[in-house]
Design an enzyme around this catalytic site. Structure first.
Site, PDB file in Angstrom:
ATOM      1  N   ILE A 128      42.212   3.320  17.978  1.00  0.00           N
ATOM      2  CA  ILE A 128      41.153   2.360  18.286  1.00  0.00           C
ATOM      3  C   ILE A 128      40.120   3.061  19.168  1.00  0.00           C
ATOM      4  CG2 ILE A 128      42.569   0.278  18.030  1.00  0.00           C
ATOM      5  CD1 ILE A 128      42.855   0.275  21.121  1.00  0.00           C
ATOM      6  N   PHE A 178      43.736  17.478  16.928  1.00  0.00           N
ATOM      7  CA  PHE A 178      44.827  16.494  16.959  1.00  0.00           C
ATOM      8  C   PHE A 178      44.477  15.327  16.037  1.00  0.00           C
ATOM      9  CE2 PHE A 178      45.106  18.449  21.394  1.00  0.00           C
ATOM     10  CZ  PHE A 178      45.971  19.435  20.953  1.00  0.00           C
ATOM     11  N   LYS A 179      43.455  15.524  15.229  1.00  0.00           N
ATOM     12  CA  LYS A 179      43.031  14.528  14.219  1.00  0.00           C
ATOM     13  C   LYS A 179      43.149  13.107  14.746  1.00  0.00           C
ATOM     14  CE  LYS A 179      43.707  17.518  10.256  1.00  0.00           C
ATOM     15  NZ  LYS A 179      44.294  18.689  10.963  1.00  0.00           N
ATOM     16  N   ASP A 195      48.706  26.966  14.518  1.00  0.00           N
ATOM     17  CA  ASP A 195      49.700  25.900  14.338  1.00  0.00           C
ATOM     18  C   ASP A 195      51.098  26.495  14.416  1.00  0.00           C
ATOM     19  OD1 ASP A 195      47.927  23.628  13.567  1.00  0.00           O
ATOM     20  OD2 ASP A 195      47.462  24.905  11.857  1.00  0.00           O
TER      21      ASP A 195
HETATM   22  O1  3DU Z   1      46.333  26.555   5.758  1.00  0.00           O
HETATM   23  P1  3DU Z   1      46.100  27.321   7.031  1.00  0.00           P
HETATM   24  O2  3DU Z   1      47.318  27.873   7.660  1.00  0.00           O
HETATM   25  O3  3DU Z   1      44.980  28.314   6.866  1.00  0.00           O
HETATM   26  O4  3DU Z   1      45.578  26.254   8.120  1.00  0.00           O
HETATM   27  C1  3DU Z   1      44.588  25.311   7.859  1.00  0.00           C
HETATM   28  C2  3DU Z   1      44.307  24.516   9.101  1.00  0.00           C
HETATM   29  O5  3DU Z   1      43.270  23.579   8.873  1.00  0.00           O
HETATM   30  C3  3DU Z   1      45.473  23.718   9.632  1.00  0.00           C
HETATM   31  O6  3DU Z   1      45.381  23.781  11.039  1.00  0.00           O
HETATM   32  C4  3DU Z   1      45.240  22.305   9.167  1.00  0.00           C
HETATM   33  O7  3DU Z   1      45.698  21.350  10.098  1.00  0.00           O
HETATM   34  C5  3DU Z   1      43.722  22.248   9.117  1.00  0.00           C
HETATM   35  N1  3DU Z   1      43.202  21.355   8.090  1.00  0.00           N
HETATM   36  C6  3DU Z   1      43.441  21.573   6.788  1.00  0.00           C
HETATM   37  O8  3DU Z   1      44.125  22.523   6.422  1.00  0.00           O
HETATM   38  C7  3DU Z   1      42.888  20.704   5.837  1.00  0.00           C
HETATM   39  C8  3DU Z   1      42.122  19.693   6.193  1.00  0.00           C
HETATM   40  O9  3DU Z   1      41.598  18.933   5.271  1.00  0.00           O
HETATM   41  C9  3DU Z   1      41.883  19.497   7.531  1.00  0.00           C
HETATM   42  C10 3DU Z   1      42.433  20.358   8.461  1.00  0.00           C
END
Ligand code: 3DU
Length: 229
Positions: free
Chosen positions: A81, A76-77, A20
């Site tokens: 629709i 990209f969650k 990210d």
């Molecule tokens: O906290 P970190 O930098 O280790 O990244 C966690 C990743 O996982 C980040 O890309 C975020 O969008 C994703 N994520 C969550 O952290 C929590 C969720 O519930 C779903 C996705």
């Protein structure tokens, strides 16, 4: 499509890297990390911040360049629709991604997802941050819904290990569980695996480290102690 479990077996790792945040030129940064981390990292989860910085063409080039060594997951969650989600999944698959993460709360996704071939879908059933009350309150509903969809698996938070364990107990055996929240958000490497997750998603504790190889190695070493390799 790359074989996620086959790559995990080969690398003796359950690490999916979340890309990210970048420092400096995003293409150079991503290139440096992916060139170095291939022996340790099974999958690369591309987040919207990276895509917005690199541009989608840049992301596609990255997927093409490193596609032989990693499973590529688009995060990209998606939450639209069903007709739009279907089109998004088709385009992400065409771009070379092996899988995508979708929100399940829009519901009504059965038809949109049943037509997807050669591309894995993972549904979010809870989130890792403390404030995700609304989603977490519907965890059981989302889990039931996920299990009916015939998707590849779910995303469940390592910061809430009880939910990971419940997901594992409830879901069909062949469903994978991807757990974010390890490292920067506080969960220990290996802890989600111990509760039944198949993979741990780790971002900043590796990507923001000066010694990103060492940071990834420490995660994988902890995981190997849990999976017995
Ligand atoms: O906290 P970190 O930098 O280790 O990244 C966690 C990743 O996982 C980040 O890309 C975020 O969008 C994703 N994520 C969550 O952290 C929590 C969720 O519930 C779903 C996705």
């Amino acid at each position: 499509m790359r074989d996620l479990l086959g790559l995990a077996e080969r690398k003796k790792s359950r690490l999916i890297l979340a890309l990210d945040f970048v420092s400096g030129d995003p293409a150079v940064f991503a290139d440096r990390l992916l060139a170095a981390l291939e022996p340790l990292v099974v999958g690369v989860k591309v987040g919207l911040p990276l895509a917005l910085r690199m541009g989608f063409r840049g992301v596609c080039e990255l997927v093409e360049r490193y596609g032989s060594g990693y499973y590529f997951l688009a995060d990209f969650k998606l939450a639209d629709i069903p007709d739009v989600v279907r089109e998004e999944l088709a385009l992400l698959s065409e771009a070379g991604f092996d899988g995508s993460i979708v929100h399940l709360f829009p519901m009504g996704l059965e038809e949109a997802l049943s037509g997807v071939r050669g591309h894995d879908v993972f549904g979010l059933v809870a989130m890792s941050h403390a404030g995700s009350r609304l989603l977490d309150e519907h965890f059981e509903d989302l889990l039931r819904y996920a299990s009916r969809l015939g998707i590849r698996g779910v995303v469940a938070p390592a910061t809430k290990p009880g939910l990971v364990a419940r997901a594992r107990a409830f879901l069909p055996e062949d469903y994978l569980i991807l757990s974010p929240g390890v490292g920067a958000q506080g969960a220990e490497p290996g802890s989600a695996l111990r509760h039944g997750a198949t993979f741990e998603i780790v971002g900043r504790s590796i990507t923001a480290s000066e010694d990103y190889y060492g940071a990834a190695e420490r995660v994988v070493e902890s995981q190997r102690r849990v999976i017995g390799e």
